[in-house]
Design a protein around this motif. Structure first.
Motif, PDB file in Angstrom:
ATOM      1  N   ALA A  44      24.296  36.376  41.573  1.00 46.77           N
ATOM      2  CA  ALA A  44      23.567  36.090  40.193  1.00 46.77           C
ATOM      3  C   ALA A  44      23.085  37.452  39.492  1.00 46.77           C
ATOM      4  N   MET A  45      23.380  38.535  40.195  1.00 46.09           N
ATOM      5  CA  MET A  45      22.912  39.614  39.461  1.00 46.09           C
ATOM      6  C   MET A  45      23.454  40.015  38.035  1.00 46.09           C
ATOM      7  N   ASP A  46      24.767  39.717  37.557  1.00 45.88           N
ATOM      8  CA  ASP A  46      25.297  40.447  36.318  1.00 45.88           C
ATOM      9  C   ASP A  46      24.781  39.303  35.325  1.00 45.88           C
TER      10      ASP A  46
HETATM   11  C1  GLA Z   1      29.900  42.039  41.366  1.00 47.41           C
HETATM   12  C2  GLA Z   1      29.408  40.563  41.358  1.00 47.41           C
HETATM   13  C3  GLA Z   1      27.812  40.543  41.487  1.00 47.41           C
HETATM   14  C4  GLA Z   1      27.288  41.537  42.604  1.00 47.41           C
HETATM   15  C5  GLA Z   1      27.858  42.906  42.535  1.00 47.41           C
HETATM   16  C6  GLA Z   1      27.658  43.829  43.619  1.00 47.41           C
HETATM   17  O1  GLA Z   1      29.518  42.810  40.128  1.00 47.41           O
HETATM   18  O2  GLA Z   1      29.667  39.913  40.120  1.00 47.41           O
HETATM   19  O3  GLA Z   1      27.270  39.558  41.625  1.00 47.41           O
HETATM   20  O4  GLA Z   1      27.667  40.930  43.907  1.00 47.41           O
HETATM   21  O5  GLA Z   1      29.806  42.958  42.436  1.00 47.41           O
HETATM   22  O6  GLA Z   1      26.548  44.216  43.948  1.00 47.41           O
END
Ligand code: GLA
Length: 380
Positions: free
Chosen positions: A169-171
């Motif tokens: 969910a980070m991005d």
């Molecule tokens: C990608 C994914 C994120 C996260 C990063 C690694 O950007 O979309 O959800 O897992 O890799 O931190």
């Protein structure tokens, strides 16, 4: 600016738009490959955004145009949207509309025109920006009143279930929820978030983004494999997620795991600690202390998680050699971008150092820019 976008919109869709919404790309300061382990992350939003100028349609059609596309309008029937049915960039906005409907929201068609200065394929979350801008526009056009976090989770669901990328969910949370002048400290399990003030300028520092302009093909399959490896390790340890492994229990846990899973677990445990430490230092106002934390994070991604590559390793090494306080790859890895924390006076020498190292290695010249913590998704 709206007038310009409105004129272009009219030329493409033959009608006046309702408004323009913007969503940023992101760089993650620290907390990599922790989000799908229920862990912690600390991203900032970039000044670069994807904008969508939009109007609702009541005939069940979704019309998509991108200033960065092939000049054609992609037209889809909302009722026919299904996972995997839309190829290319249009799958992201189509997926968001699908995800909204899946969640029970009464959303119909729309005319959407996109324009973006978020670099694509650079690990800077151009897809999250595309998704979050779409989600915000549709939420407003259909009067859904969704919160930033709700938009982010719908966007993530679109990417997971419609596009088929098993990201955490980070991005999307970064793109939707970040604020100007702060990093976003996010607990990806509870979604509890805190805006941690980050004034680079006042600290005499800047954050240099080095886009290596390489994206290695193995990235997509490898990401899913790493995620599966982490989940298997948690299951073998009898834990809901690797976030639940207390640091003092790490040595014993490593003894119980197959050799190939140990380094993944070591990275995740160490990386969550680095996020906590970074937040503490920022709260004390010691921005420079982030430097060594970044470099330690990179070593762990390179040696344990093994998602760096020759180009990102060289960008980190050469930036630090030329005077950066610290540097690391950011995002999923296998190419993409590196961030370096640099004293403002040393910026030219660090940029030169990285460029020279790339030239010597025979790598294509990287694209560099500096970034400040910028606002999240919004209506313009
Ligand atoms: C990608 C994914 C994120 C996260 C990063 C690694 O950007 O979309 O959800 O897992 O890799 O931190």
């Amino acid at each position: 600016m709206f007038e310009e976008a409105a004129t272009e919109f009219e030329a493409v869709h033959g009608t006046r738009p309702t408004g323009t919404w913007a969503a940023p790309g992101r760089v993650n300061l620290i907390g990599e490959h922790t989000d799908y382990n229920d862990g912690f992350v600390l991203p900032i939003a970039l000044p670069h955004t994807t904008r969508v100028t939009a109007r609702r349609r009541d005939d069940g059609r979704l019309r998509l145009f991108s200033a960065q596309g092939d000049g054609q309008v992609t037209e889809l029937a909302v009722a026919d949207l299904a996972p995997g049915s839309v190829a290319g960039w249009a799958g992201y906005p189509a997926g968001v509309l699908w995800a909204l409907r899946e969640a029970g929201h009464r959303v119909g068609g729309a005319d959407l025109s996109f324009d973006s200065d978020v670099p694509t394929g650079a690990g800077l979350s151009s897809s999250a920006a595309l998704e979050c801008a779409t989600a915000a526009a549709l939420s407003d056009l259909y009067g859904l009143g969704l919160t930033a976090a709700e938009l982010a989770l719908l966007a993530q669901h679109a990417e997971n279930a419609f596009v088929g990328v098993p990201c955490g969910a980070m991005d999307q949370m970064a793109s939707a929820c970040c604020t100007r002048g702060a990093a976003l400290h996010l607990d990806t399990r509870t979604l509890q978030l805190r805006h941690v003030p980050l004034d680079l300028d006042a600290a005499g520092l800047c954050l240099l983004v080095i886009d290596t302009r390489v994206k290695h093909d193995l990235g997509d399959g490898a990401y899913a494999a790493l995620r599966a490896g982490c989940e298997r390790a948690a299951a073998l340890l009898g834990l809901p997620a690797l976030r639940d492994l207390a640091p003092p229990d790490l040595p014993a846990a490593l003894g119980r795991l197959p050799a190939e899973l140990g380094p993944l677990v070591r990275h995740v445990v160490g990386e969550n600690l680095r996020v906590a430490e970074a937040v503490e230092r920022l709260e004390e106002g010691d921005v420079a202390a982030l430097g060594p934390i970044l470099t330690a994070g990179h070593a762990s991604l390179r040696d344990d998680f093994r998602v760096s590559c020759a180009e990102t390793d060289l960008a980190v090494e050469s930036a630090v050699r030329a005077g950066a306080l610290g540097a690391r790859m950011t995002g999923g890895g296998f190419g993409g971008s590196v961030i370096a924390l640099v004293g403002t006076a040393a910026l030219p020498q660090v940029e030169d150092g990285v460029r020279a190292a790339f030239r010597q290695a025979g790598f294509a010249a990287p694209v560099t820019f500096t970034a400040v913590p910028s606002p999240g998704t919004r209506r313009l």
